[in-house]
Scaffold this motif. Structure first.
Motif, PDB file in Angstrom:
ATOM      1  N   MET A   1      15.308   6.061  -9.346  1.00 28.79           N
ATOM      2  CA  MET A   1      14.147   6.701  -9.655  1.00 28.79           C
ATOM      3  C   MET A   1      14.220   8.000  -9.176  1.00 28.79           C
ATOM      4  N   TRP A   9      13.649   1.083  -9.028  1.00 26.44           N
ATOM      5  CA  TRP A   9      12.478   1.104  -9.642  1.00 26.44           C
ATOM      6  C   TRP A   9      12.390  -0.060 -10.778  1.00 26.44           C
ATOM      7  N   PRO A  10      11.602  -0.890 -11.005  1.00 29.60           N
ATOM      8  CA  PRO A  10      10.386  -1.297 -10.140  1.00 29.60           C
ATOM      9  C   PRO A  10      10.546  -1.977  -8.750  1.00 29.60           C
ATOM     10  N   PRO A  11       9.916  -1.933  -7.716  1.00 27.07           N
ATOM     11  CA  PRO A  11       9.891  -2.464  -6.639  1.00 27.07           C
ATOM     12  C   PRO A  11       9.314  -4.107  -7.025  1.00 27.07           C
ATOM     13  N   GLU A  23       4.425  -3.094 -11.813  1.00 22.53           N
ATOM     14  CA  GLU A  23       4.513  -2.150 -12.918  1.00 22.53           C
ATOM     15  C   GLU A  23       3.766  -2.357 -14.275  1.00 22.53           C
ATOM     16  N   ARG A  64       8.633   1.923 -18.785  1.00 22.38           N
ATOM     17  CA  ARG A  64       8.711   2.195 -17.425  1.00 22.38           C
ATOM     18  C   ARG A  64       8.786   3.422 -16.751  1.00 22.38           C
ATOM     19  N   PRO A  66       8.415   5.315 -13.342  1.00 22.97           N
ATOM     20  CA  PRO A  66       8.546   5.314 -11.778  1.00 22.97           C
ATOM     21  C   PRO A  66       7.398   5.929 -11.042  1.00 22.97           C
ATOM     22  N   GLY A  67       6.989   5.169 -10.010  1.00 24.98           N
ATOM     23  CA  GLY A  67       5.895   5.903  -9.333  1.00 24.98           C
ATOM     24  C   GLY A  67       4.449   5.349 -10.019  1.00 24.98           C
ATOM     25  N   PHE A  69       1.817   2.403 -10.336  1.00 30.13           N
ATOM     26  CA  PHE A  69       1.514   1.042 -10.109  1.00 30.13           C
ATOM     27  C   PHE A  69       0.208   0.483 -10.716  1.00 30.13           C
ATOM     28  N   THR A  82      -0.380   6.264  -8.429  1.00 26.71           N
ATOM     29  CA  THR A  82       0.749   6.715  -8.710  1.00 26.71           C
ATOM     30  C   THR A  82       1.197   7.683  -7.552  1.00 26.71           C
ATOM     31  N   THR A  84       3.983  10.403  -7.436  1.00 31.52           N
ATOM     32  CA  THR A  84       4.748  11.212  -8.285  1.00 31.52           C
ATOM     33  C   THR A  84       5.350  12.658  -7.667  1.00 31.52           C
ATOM     34  N   TRP A 123       4.616   1.229   1.196  1.00 36.52           N
ATOM     35  CA  TRP A 123       5.765   0.808   0.485  1.00 36.52           C
ATOM     36  C   TRP A 123       6.722   2.383   0.406  1.00 36.52           C
TER      37      TRP A 123
END
Length: 194
Positions: A1, A9-11, A23, A64, A66-67, A69, A82, A84, A123
């Motif tokens: 990420m 990512w993703p967790p 995600e 996808r 990243p950041g 949800f 988010t 970011t 998180w």
């Protein structure tokens, strides 16, 4: 990420008492359009975007990111969170990780935003210990101002931007989120997932 640093990512989905942060999936398409085209949601964000523009943008969200949800309640998307790394729309936030949140109006007033943001911030603090998070909102957005305080953000400055007074705050990564008793046990009779 790369945007947030060396984080996979993703967790795994993050579960709270009432919500799941996960995600985005293809099944979220209609909820994203409703969220991003809502005049009510975008009252303090420059107004809604046209549905055809949102529809094109939502196709990218399914990929996808990243950041980003999705906030899920009882199997349905009710919003997004988010985290970011800010790249320039706000000089104050440049290079820092910024928290963003949008929830559908039916989910307002239920404590879901605090619960979801708190879980995402916890998180993040575990994934990147020691890194602060910033937040900007219009001072006229009283709900967002209350949420920032509840989440432990402290004011750094106020400034004029986007035609309104803006509030800019920072939250230490060592500030744990403690949900209030009201948010922990609240229900939202006005919300129904459909």
């Amino acid at each position: 990420m790369t945007e947030l640093g060396p984080v996979a990512w993703p967790p795994a989905p993050i579960r709270t008492e009432r919500l799941v942060l996960r995600e985005p999936e293809v099944r979220d398409h209609a909820a994203f359009i409703e969220l991003l085209a809502s005049a009510e949601v975008h009252t303090y964000l420059g107004g809604p975007r046209p549905r055809d523009e949102v529809n094109r943008a939502v196709a990218e969200i399914a990929e996808r990111r990243p950041g980003l949800f999705v906030v899920e309640l009882d199997g349905a998307m009710i919003g997004q969170i988010t985290l970011t790394r800010e790249t320039g729309h706000l000089q104050q936030a440049a290079g820092r990780v910024e928290l963003g949140y949008l929830l559908l109006p039916q989910a307002w007033g239920c404590g879901y935003a605090a619960e979801a943001c708190g879980a995402a911030l916890d998180w993040f603090a575990g994934a990147l210990p020691g890194e602060p998070v910033v937040l900007a909102t219009q001072t006229a957005n009283l709900r967002s101002m209350r949420l920032a305080a509840k989440l432990g953000f402290t004011e750094v400055e106020r400034f004029e931007g986007y035609g309104a007074e803006q509030w800019f705050g920072v939250r230490s990564s060592t500030t744990p989120f403690e949900p209030s008793d009201a948010a922990r046990g609240s229900s939202c009779d006005g919300w129904s997932v459909g």
